[in-house]
Scaffold this active site. Structure first.
Site, short mmCIF file in Angstrom:
data_model
loop_
_atom_site.label_atom_id
_atom_site.label_comp_id
_atom_site.label_asym_id
_atom_site.label_seq_id
_atom_site.Cartn_x
_atom_site.Cartn_y
_atom_site.Cartn_z
N HIS A 1 0.84 -1.20 0.00
CA HIS A 1 0.00 0.00 0.00
C HIS A 1 0.88 1.26 0.00
CE1 HIS A 1 -3.13 -2.59 2.30
NE2 HIS A 1 -3.68 -2.30 1.13
N SER B 1 -3.00 -7.59 3.09
CA SER B 1 -3.23 -7.48 4.54
C SER B 1 -3.63 -8.84 5.10
CB SER B 1 -4.35 -6.48 4.83
OG SER B 1 -4.02 -5.21 4.31
N ARG C 1 -2.30 -6.07 -8.15
CA ARG C 1 -1.21 -7.02 -7.90
C ARG C 1 -1.12 -8.07 -9.00
NH1 ARG C 1 -3.45 -8.02 -2.06
NH2 ARG C 1 -5.24 -7.90 -3.42
N LYS D 1 -15.81 -6.63 5.26
CA LYS D 1 -14.97 -7.60 5.95
C LYS D 1 -14.96 -7.31 7.45
CE LYS D 1 -11.89 -7.23 2.00
NZ LYS D 1 -10.69 -6.51 1.53
O1 PNS Z 1 -8.83 -2.59 0.53
P1 PNS Z 1 -10.14 -3.05 -0.05
O2 PNS Z 1 -10.87 -3.95 0.92
O3 PNS Z 1 -9.96 -3.67 -1.40
O4 PNS Z 1 -11.02 -1.72 -0.25
C1 PNS Z 1 -12.33 -1.81 -0.75
C2 PNS Z 1 -13.00 -0.42 -0.83
C3 PNS Z 1 -13.09 0.23 0.52
C4 PNS Z 1 -12.20 0.45 -1.75
C5 PNS Z 1 -14.41 -0.72 -1.41
O5 PNS Z 1 -15.09 -1.58 -0.56
C6 PNS Z 1 -15.25 0.54 -1.64
O6 PNS Z 1 -15.06 1.22 -2.61
N1 PNS Z 1 -16.20 0.82 -0.74
C7 PNS Z 1 -17.04 1.99 -0.80
C8 PNS Z 1 -18.44 1.71 -1.31
C9 PNS Z 1 -18.54 2.06 -2.76
O7 PNS Z 1 -18.45 3.19 -3.16
N2 PNS Z 1 -18.71 1.01 -3.57
C10 PNS Z 1 -18.75 1.16 -5.02
C11 PNS Z 1 -20.15 1.07 -5.57
S1 PNS Z 1 -20.97 -0.45 -5.21
#
Ligand code: PNS
Length: 176
Positions: A17, A128, A90, A41
């Site tokens: 990150h 993570s 990745r 999660k």
């Molecule tokens: O590190 P991660 O778990 O891959 O992050 C995921 C994250 C937080 C980027 C994703 O869950 C997210 O964008 N959440 C916000 C909700 C949202 O805007 N979703 C998109 C439309 S469904």
């Protein structure tokens, strides 16, 4: 001012990150590292703890801010006048999900671009989740996380589960 958002769960932040944030910070005037509050999660660290670790891990990058959010990323980006979301990629396995999210976010906020940056080769296989697994099993993970994260991860797991699993044979009782 060119502003981009680097969103994620950051449970906890890894060197992968940090590498993406450092590289993004060279492309934009300001990067907001956004810690997701209501991630689907179950998280090991609270949102405050995750944000604090992100602050510590990125304090060497001057144009980085850290924030937390719940709700739609596209709306958050709009409220901050951000022009882009930046995510690390990745492997091809990440692509399908990120591509879908990029399309959805674009449909919700047409001015918002998504930049998928390839991970540095050193970090293509870390996450993570893998760091938490290694910490639980007593494996070496210090090359892949900031020092403070290593310390906090070991402390948290010790609080929850006792010392890391001992290497050795598990003796199963014979039945029947
Ligand atoms: O590190 P991660 O778990 O891959 O992050 C995921 C994250 C937080 C980027 C994703 O869950 C997210 O964008 N959440 C916000 C909700 C949202 O805007 N979703 C998109 C439309 S469904």
């Amino acid at each position: 001012m060119r502003i981009a958002v680097c969103p994620g769960s950051y449970d906890p932040i890894t060197n992968g990150h940090v590498n993406i944030i450092e590289r993004s910070a060279r492309l934009f005037d300001k990067i907001i590292v956004l810690v997701s509050v209501n991630t689907s999660k179950q998280t090991l660290f609270s949102v405050e703890e995750r944000a604090e670790l992100v602050c510590l891990a990125t304090r060497h990058i001057p144009n980085v801010e850290v924030d937390a959010f719940s709700g739609l990323l596209s709306e958050y980006a709009r409220s901050k006048h951000a022009m882009a979301l930046v995510k690390g990629l990745r492997a091809t396995s990440d692509f399908e999900y990120e591509f879908q999210m990029a399309q959805i976010n674009k449909s919700l906020n047409p001015k918002l671009e998504t930049l998928l940056i390839n991970s540095d080769a050193r970090y293509t296989y870390i996450s993570s989740s893998v760091m938490k697994e290694l910490a639980r099993m007593g494996g070496a993970f210090h090359d892949f996380v900031p020092k403070e994260v290593e310390k906090r991860l070991l402390e948290r797991l010790a609080e929850q589960e006792g010392p890391p699993a001992q290497k050795g044979v598990v003796h199963l009782a014979r039945t029947g």
